[in-house]
Scaffold this active site. Structure first.
Site, PDB file in Angstrom:
ATOM      1  N   GLU A  26       0.820  -1.219   0.000  1.00  0.00           N
ATOM      2  CA  GLU A  26       0.000   0.000   0.000  1.00  0.00           C
ATOM      3  C   GLU A  26       0.851   1.264   0.000  1.00  0.00           C
ATOM      4  O   GLU A  26       2.064   1.216   0.238  1.00  0.00           O
ATOM      5  CB  GLU A  26      -0.949   0.008   1.198  1.00  0.00           C
ATOM      6  CG  GLU A  26      -0.234  -0.015   2.542  1.00  0.00           C
ATOM      7  CD  GLU A  26      -1.044   0.632   3.664  1.00  0.00           C
ATOM      8  OE1 GLU A  26      -1.499   1.780   3.493  1.00  0.00           O
ATOM      9  OE2 GLU A  26      -1.191  -0.010   4.720  1.00  0.00           O
ATOM     10  N   LYS A 161      -3.448  -1.873  15.723  1.00  0.00           N
ATOM     11  CA  LYS A 161      -2.978  -1.082  16.863  1.00  0.00           C
ATOM     12  C   LYS A 161      -4.112  -0.860  17.831  1.00  0.00           C
ATOM     13  O   LYS A 161      -5.269  -0.784  17.423  1.00  0.00           O
ATOM     14  CB  LYS A 161      -2.542   0.300  16.372  1.00  0.00           C
ATOM     15  CG  LYS A 161      -1.265   0.318  15.612  1.00  0.00           C
ATOM     16  CD  LYS A 161      -0.734   1.750  15.567  1.00  0.00           C
ATOM     17  CE  LYS A 161       0.564   1.810  14.809  1.00  0.00           C
ATOM     18  NZ  LYS A 161       0.378   1.981  13.366  1.00  0.00           N
TER      19      LYS A 161
HETATM   20  N1  PSU Z   1      -2.917   1.601  10.710  1.00  0.00           N
HETATM   21  C1  PSU Z   1      -1.589   1.583  10.871  1.00  0.00           C
HETATM   22  N2  PSU Z   1      -0.808   2.142   9.918  1.00  0.00           N
HETATM   23  C2  PSU Z   1      -1.342   2.715   8.780  1.00  0.00           C
HETATM   24  C3  PSU Z   1      -2.749   2.693   8.623  1.00  0.00           C
HETATM   25  C4  PSU Z   1      -3.493   2.140   9.595  1.00  0.00           C
HETATM   26  O1  PSU Z   1      -1.104   1.087  11.872  1.00  0.00           O
HETATM   27  O2  PSU Z   1      -0.603   3.219   7.955  1.00  0.00           O
HETATM   28  C5  PSU Z   1      -3.349   3.268   7.376  1.00  0.00           C
HETATM   29  C6  PSU Z   1      -3.624   2.136   6.370  1.00  0.00           C
HETATM   30  O3  PSU Z   1      -3.442   2.632   5.051  1.00  0.00           O
HETATM   31  C7  PSU Z   1      -5.076   1.829   6.608  1.00  0.00           C
HETATM   32  C8  PSU Z   1      -5.624   3.204   6.888  1.00  0.00           C
HETATM   33  O4  PSU Z   1      -5.731   1.214   5.513  1.00  0.00           O
HETATM   34  O5  PSU Z   1      -4.624   3.841   7.656  1.00  0.00           O
HETATM   35  C9  PSU Z   1      -6.939   3.147   7.619  1.00  0.00           C
HETATM   36  O6  PSU Z   1      -7.487   4.422   7.685  1.00  0.00           O
HETATM   37  P1  PSU Z   1      -8.990   4.601   8.194  1.00  0.00           P
HETATM   38  O7  PSU Z   1      -8.970   4.184   9.648  1.00  0.00           O
HETATM   39  O8  PSU Z   1      -9.291   6.044   8.017  1.00  0.00           O
HETATM   40  O9  PSU Z   1      -9.846   3.715   7.344  1.00  0.00           O
END
Ligand code: PSU
Ligand code: MN
Length: 305
Positions: A26, A161
């Site tokens: 990603e 996390k």
């Molecule tokens: N959690 C992490 N590192 C990240 C992300 C999430 O520990 O880099 C990033 C990933 O790209 C994940 C996104 O898909 O954040 C999720 O964002 P949201 O909670 O807004 O859907």
């Protein structure tokens, strides 16, 4: 499905056409997940690690409105330097960004979508989005979970996390029929730490069996992906009490500042990185490399026809 927006790098296209293993990566982790220049260094190291383990890397992003599977070094550098200025692109962002010819850094959800369009079955990352703490009132649930429910890609991560409610995240995945596998563990890892107090659905100990389970899912025509959670190597894991306190404080600060919507996750990630003065970044880099190894080896079993 046929679309003119997809642009697969020649090396990746060749690998897919000839049945060689490919691993998707990603780009939100580059733009929003880590600071420059460590983000670019890590992205390139992860690609090299995938090559060292016998697969072809395909870093995914939206560049100039094209859904790219496989980025050049320059494109990775470009996303890394622009950082938070690049639009964080989840499923709902795709139509407008593509129509405008804009750039976007792909989240887990969007990376899965583009990987599936290109014919890539395995994807390695650090952490996924999930059900946020307090979601019973905010309804903040990452689109990553819906994507796992509908798009056929295996996602290899280090768990989630504790910026998230891990218990609710597992409940949501259960409802949506997404298998949650622990690689070599019965317990869901919590990204910086190997333990969370929550159980995974199944423990699997070999890449071959991971591939077999996913093949079975695909053969049955069951929609959706599979979540493989791979614990951070012991020597890089963090003290749970310390990191959980840092995360709790970050969540409280986000509430105090009224941060909401797509800004929540990047805010929390940046806050944690800032408070731990780089210690968490070192762990973050190592766990991503560890996931890249597992994904590449598993992709090799999936590519055997
Ligand atoms: N959690 C992490 N590192 C990240 C992300 C999430 O520990 O880099 C990033 C990933 O790209 C994940 C996104 O898909 O954040 C999720 O964002 P949201 O909670 O807004 O859907
Ligand atoms: Mn959200």
């Amino acid at each position: 499905m046929n679309n003119n927006y997809l642009s697969v790098a020649p090396e990746v296209a060749e690998a897919i056409a000839t049945g060689k293993p490919v691993v998707a990566l990603e780009s939100t982790i580059i733009s929003h997940g880590m600071p420059y220049p460590q983000n670019v260094e890590t992205a390139l190291r992860v690609e090299q690690t995938i090559r060292d383990n016998g697969a072809v890397p395909a870093t995914i992003a939206i560049i100039g409105g094209k859904l790219k599977a496989g980025l050049s070094r320059e494109e990775i550098e470009y996303l890394g330097v622009k950082g938070q200025e690049v639009v964080k692109a989840s499923r709902r962002d795709l139509p407008v960004l593509v129509a405008r010819g804009a750039d976007g850094a792909t989240t887990v959800a969007t990376t899965m979508i583009i990987a599936a369009m290109a014919g890539i079955k395995v994807f390695a990352t650090g952490g996924i989005g999930g059900v946020h703490r307090g979601a019973e009132t905010t309804m903040d649930i990452s689109a990553d979970l819906e994507e796992l429910a509908q798009t056929p890609v295996m996602v290899v991560c280090a768990g989630a996390k504790s910026i998230l409610d891990l218990g609710l995240t597992l409940e949501y995945l259960e409802t949506k029929g997404v298998p949650v596998i622990g690689f070599g563990t019965d317990e869901l890892p919590a990204f910086y730490t190997r333990k969370s107090g929550y159980s995974v659905d199944y423990r699997i100990d070999t890449e071959k069996e991971l591939a077999a389970a996913f093949k079975a899912k695909l053969s049955m025509g069951l929609k959706g992906g599979m979540l493989v959670t791979n614990p951070i190597p012991e020597c890089y894991s963090m003290d749970p009490e310390y990191i959980n306190k840092v995360i709790d404080d970050a969540v409280k600060e986000a509430e105090r500042l009224g941060i909401h919507g797509k800004k929540v996750t990047p805010f929390l990630l940046a806050k944690v990185a800032e408070t731990t003065a780089g210690e968490s970044l070192a762990s973050n880099i190592q766990l991503v490399l560890n996931n890249a190894v597992l994904a590449a080896r598993t992709a090799a079993y999936l590519s055997v026809r």
